[in-house]
Design an enzyme around this catalytic site. Structure first.
Site, PDB file in Angstrom:
ATOM      1  N   ASP A  11      -5.755 -32.305   5.557  1.00  0.00           N
ATOM      2  CA  ASP A  11      -5.970 -33.722   5.260  1.00  0.00           C
ATOM      3  C   ASP A  11      -4.730 -34.461   5.731  1.00  0.00           C
ATOM      4  O   ASP A  11      -3.619 -34.145   5.305  1.00  0.00           O
ATOM      5  CB  ASP A  11      -6.143 -33.935   3.753  1.00  0.00           C
ATOM      6  CG  ASP A  11      -7.464 -33.373   3.244  1.00  0.00           C
ATOM      7  OD1 ASP A  11      -8.358 -33.121   4.077  1.00  0.00           O
ATOM      8  OD2 ASP A  11      -7.602 -33.175   2.024  1.00  0.00           O
ATOM      9  N   ASP A 130     -20.699 -35.089   1.530  1.00  0.00           N
ATOM     10  CA  ASP A 130     -20.090 -34.852   0.216  1.00  0.00           C
ATOM     11  C   ASP A 130     -21.177 -35.022  -0.835  1.00  0.00           C
ATOM     12  O   ASP A 130     -21.858 -36.048  -0.852  1.00  0.00           O
ATOM     13  CB  ASP A 130     -18.971 -35.872  -0.048  1.00  0.00           C
ATOM     14  CG  ASP A 130     -17.839 -35.763   0.967  1.00  0.00           C
ATOM     15  OD1 ASP A 130     -17.678 -34.682   1.559  1.00  0.00           O
ATOM     16  OD2 ASP A 130     -17.131 -36.764   1.179  1.00  0.00           O
TER      17      ASP A 130
END
Lengths: 250, 196
Positions: A11, A130
């Site tokens: 990330d 997600d």
């Protein structure tokens, strides 16, 4: 035979690797080029970079990160985060990315998947999804897990595959960052799909990888923090999975 | 100097990066006269069968490419680049370069076998001049394949067994992407690029 993939995820915020828990509370975890090189040396099968700020500025930073990594790391590189146009995709592929992952933009405008697949080919279009469990179904969330769409995951998968997604990166928000294991119930439910599924969210111990790769149909498992903080080294993980009978590249 | 054939479509960033990593310089071949600057050529693995061949026709590279390969210039075809060396493909209507007398076919979808065939798979080598190992893992991304033929030196199994490497005189073709196959791929590129 085709092997199951172990995929470290970086990330990225302002050119640095960070890691949060359940999508919030970020900690610095190092330099992306250095980490990518280490993961490559440890036989990672692929590396995913997620731009978690996804502003115009950070997008430029991301292109630089990808360029620098691609000069030194010769395994597939996937980049995601805030990708919303064919121009974004073109810039990333030209910087050395092999695949791009689109998430919120795909939900806002599913036609984008079709366009990207036609222009660049399905093999480089990953749709990231997600999801969170509500009673007996998993619903799709966007914007880093903060916005509910009310869309049921299987109907969304049908649509994105029909539109040309070449791979699905499916993160369970419920297990993400928990280190209590992948959401086996979710990946079992998804069963057999026409395109590969990468499982994400919840990796903590070696057994979690063995479970999701051995007990469900996913093609790979993605994790971030367990690798960054060196709780598990990728090479040791892969050796042990191999001994447990999982098809692994060594 | 290695020349990379420009089909005008995809990006060849990773092939050039990988060549640089193994100390080989490369240039793009955009016009017939560029062939005089290079000793070896690479046909990269980007784009679709017809698009690549049409682009070769439009840039007038088609006939000169066939000529330099016929004259014996070492040539490496990667993924689509390998398929272009065949006579034809189920992917399109254009005529291939015809150095491998085969029709490229589409991988069949089977349960547990998504198409494209994407990921790391094992290649088993036999009688290879370029690969000095019995087997190794390489990275594949493709929906079409070349059958196993006499000049096949590497075989991979997926929904069926197919040619992962073909070696015929000055031609080397690989279905996988050496530029994305980590150390094994770099090693192969280094061997191809040796002595130039």
């Amino acid at each position: 035979m085709l092997t199951k993939r172990i995929i470290p995820c970086l990330d990225i915020k302002n050119g640095r690797v960070v890691k949060g828990v359940n999508f919030i509370g970020l900690k610095d975890a190092g330099c992306p080029v250095e980490l990518a090189r280490q993961y490559n040396d440890q036989l990672a099968d692929e590396i995913v970079f997620l731009d978690i700020t996804a502003t115009n500025e950070s997008r430029q930073t991301m292109l630089e990160v990808v360029k620098r990594v691609a000069r030194e790391v010769f395994i597939p590189l996937t980049v995601g985060g805030g990708i919303a146009s064919t121009g974004d995709v073109k810039a990333l592929l030209n910087s050395g990315a092999d695949k791009v992952a689109i998430n919120s933009a795909a939900v806002n405008n599913p036609q984008l998947i079709t366009e990207l697949a036609e222009i660049f080919g399905s093999q480089c279009i990953v749709v990231a999804i997600d999801v969170k469990k509500h009673q007996n179904e998993w619903l799709v969330y966007t914007h880093g897990g903060s916005k509910a769409t009310g869309i049921e995951i299987r109907s969304w998968i049908d649509q994105v595959v029909r539109r040309g997604a070449g791979e699905l990166l499916i993160t369970s928000i419920d297990t993400d960052g928990s280190r209590n294991g992948f959401d086996l119930e979710l990946y079992r439910l998804l069963g057999q799909t026409r395109v590969p599924i990468i499982a994400s969210g919840g990796a903590g111990r070696l057994q979690d990888f063995a479970d999701v790769l051995g007990l469900t149909n996913v093609s790979g498992a993605l994790a971030a923090s367990v690798f960054h903080y060196q709780q598990l080294s990728i090479i040791q993980l892969k050796r042990k999975l191999h001994r447990l009978g999982v098809r692994i590249r060594l | 100097m290695i020349g990379i054939i420009d089909y005008g479509v995809g990006n060849v960033f990773s092939v050039r990066n990988a060549l640089k990593k193994v100390h080989c310089n490369s240039i793009m071949i955009k016009k017939p006269r560029d062939f005089s600057k290079v000793k070896k050529i690479i046909m990269p693995g980007v784009g679709a069968f017809d698009d690549a061949l049409n682009s070769l026709q439009q840039s007038n590279l088609y006939h000169s490419l066939i000529r330099v390969i016929e004259q014996g210039m070492p040539t490496l075809g990667i993924c689509l680049g390998l398929q272009l060396l065949a006579s034809s493909s189920e992917e399109g209507l254009a005529a291939g370069l015809g150095f491998i007398q085969q029709r490229v076919q589409k991988l069949n979808y089977q349960p547990h076998m998504p198409v494209p065939h994407m990921g790391w798979n094992k290649v088993e080598f036999n009688n290879s001049k370029i690969f000095d190992c019995k087997q190794g893992y390489y990275y594949f991304v493709h929906s079409f394949y070349l059958d196993i033929i006499e000049s096949t030196t590497g075989v991979t199994a997926y929904s069926q067994r197919f040619s992962a490497a073909v070696e015929k005189e000055n031609i080397l073709g690989v279905q996988f992407h050496p530029e994305k196959s980590g150390v094994n791929g770099l090693k192969m590129l280094g061997r191809f690029g040796e002595c130039i």
